[in-house]
Scaffold this active site. Structure first.
Site, PDB file in Angstrom:
ATOM      1  CB  CYS A 239      34.895  80.821  -5.848  1.00  0.00           C
ATOM      2  SG  CYS A 239      33.990  81.580  -7.215  1.00  0.00           S
ATOM      3  CB  ALA A 240      34.508  80.653   0.234  1.00  0.00           C
ATOM      4  N   GLY A 244      40.527  78.023   2.914  1.00  0.00           N
ATOM      5  CA  GLY A 244      41.757  78.533   3.512  1.00  0.00           C
ATOM      6  C   GLY A 244      41.784  80.043   3.609  1.00  0.00           C
ATOM      7  CE  LYS A 245      43.102  82.219  -2.165  1.00  0.00           C
ATOM      8  NZ  LYS A 245      43.092  80.742  -2.287  1.00  0.00           N
ATOM      9  CG  ASP A 260      31.960  77.122  -3.180  1.00  0.00           C
ATOM     10  OD1 ASP A 260      33.111  77.512  -3.468  1.00  0.00           O
ATOM     11  OD2 ASP A 260      31.444  76.120  -3.703  1.00  0.00           O
ATOM     12  CB  CYS A 354      45.326  77.653  -8.568  1.00  0.00           C
ATOM     13  SG  CYS A 354      43.778  76.750  -8.810  1.00  0.00           S
TER      14      CYS A 354
END
EC number: 2.1.1.-
Length: 423
Positions: A239-240, A244-245, A260, A354
């Site tokens: 789920c990129a 950012g990661k 993704d 999140c």
């Protein structure tokens, strides 16, 4: 034929409010409204809509004192926007004349331009002065009640205060965070992120075009810092998007595969990789169907309610209603089970969401450990990261909330836990 009047930022902001409040759409899904605006106008429209959503409860309370019967939603949103802007110090003449003009050009609502003029003039002349005396706007009941049950009313009120303040801009440096912080005039946070409180257009900031940094909330940057990737490690970012990661993993020298389901969102990841001169294998696929294994690091930032991002996305409480919680929680559990199967022996899985809801964080890890007695959490990965010890949780994860670092500008609500196989 009368030439079409060019769109105004305020008019576009009212249309954005219509889509969020009237259609349940997030601002990020309403880009069509901004299509005919120039870059500066587009940014202004988004700012106006965002400010209005943050202050919506206060605006409605003030408007209820001068408007007996609620007008149609479009007109009400124009009044809300004007009220918020006037109460925050906007130029009275510009606000009133622009919004009256906007309503007068709408065949459906032009008969209400007099109402808009009269009400906004009252706000400009003093009806809106009690703004700072009104309570901090609250989250809607569908969200506030489960959060109060989890964290208590006092903590929820502190979160709402953080939401109302909004968010500064956090960025992650490709390397040498201290130098990038000095270049941008930002503050180097305890966790290594850089915080900017006074900034203009992001892409115009020094070092952006040359790929020396990327935008990433400080909380969202912690999972990869905790994994501490090193050159040559095989890393999988599930789920990129928005990436950012992935950029963090690649900047550390890991061999990264990013997955993704959205081709459009992966285009953004690809653009950021090119801008920063970093590389990763990009796979557009349902993560539950991805079956390559043997990864030293697996990072699962699972789809969730995103309730931890309200300080940056005040549209969320109005675009959602909590009805998707059950489906998301079930999906997270499936993804967790699958992610574990992709680890190499001795590998580490970082699960994060999140979300402010324990069911999307702490409870997911507790239930995973109950299902799999061969797994354990590894809380020591959070040592020496600049976090507070009380943020660590009983099951071995890390809970972050918007009211943490209140003196520094807060952070997104986030949950994360590192899972490994027992030895």
């Amino acid at each position: 034929m009368t030439p079409r009047k060019p769109p105004s930022a305020r008019g576009a902001a009212v249309a954005l409010l219509d889509q969020v409040i009237g259609q349940g759409r997030m601002l990020s899904d309403s880009s069509g409204v901004l299509r005919d605006l120039k870059g500066s106008q587009r940014a202004e429209a988004l700012r106006l809509a965002t400010d209005t959503l943050r202050g919506l409860e206060r605006a409605d309370r003030l408007l209820s004192r001068v408007v007996r019967k609620k007008p149609p939603l479009h007109v009400r949103n124009a009044l809300r926007l004007g009220t918020v802007e006037l109460c925050l110090g906007g130029d009275a003449h510009g606000v009133v004349s622009d919004l009256v003009s906007h309503i007068s050009t709408n065949n459906r609502y032009r008969h209400l331009k007099g109402l808009v003029n009269a009400v906004l003039r009252q706000m400009a002349e003093g009806a809106g002065r009690p703004w700072n005396d009104l309570r901090i706007p609250r989250m809607p009941r569908w969200l506030r009640e489960p959060l109060a049950q989890a964290w208590g009313n006092g903590s929820v009120s502190a979160m709402e205060a953080a939401h109302f303040k909004g968010a500064p801009l956090d960025v992650t440096a490709k390397s040498d965070s201290a130098r990038v912080a000095e270049m941008l005039g930002g503050t180097l946070l305890p966790t290594g992120s850089i915080r900017l409180t006074d900034f203009g257009q992001v892409s115009a900031q020094p070092g952006f075009e040359t790929g020396e940094w990327w935008v990433q909330d400080a909380a969202a940057a912690i999972p990869v810092r905790a994994l501490n990737p090193s050159p040559g490690m095989r890393a999988l970012d599930m789920c990129a998007a928005p990436g950012g990661k992935t950029l963090q993993l690649a900047a550390a020298g890991a061999e990264v595969t990013a997955i993704d389901t959205s081709e459009r969102r992966m285009d953004r990841v690809r653009e950021n990789l090119e801008r920063t001169n970093l590389s990763a294998e990009l796979v557009i696929e349902n993560v539950l169907a991805f079956d390559k294994s043997g990864y030293d690091l697996v990072l699962l930032d699972a789809p969730c309610s995103a309730t931890g991002t309200i300080r940056r996305h005040p549209d969320l409480p109005y675009a959602k209603d909590g009805s998707e919680f059950g489906e998301l929680i079930a999906l997270q559990a499936k993804m967790l089970n699958h992610a574990v199967s992709l680890l190499a022996p001795g590998g580490r899985l970082m699960f994060c969401t999140c979300s402010l809801l324990p069911d999307e964080g702490e409870v997911q890890i507790e239930e995973l450990l109950e299902r799999r007695e061969d797994l354990q959490t590894e809380p020591t990965v959070f040592d020496n990261l600049g976090i507070e010890p009380e943020w660590l949780t009983e099951e071995g994860g890390l809970r972050l909330r918007p009211d943490y670092w209140s003196d520094l500008g807060g952070m997104d609500g986030f949950y994360m836990a590192c899972v490994t196989q027992r030895t």
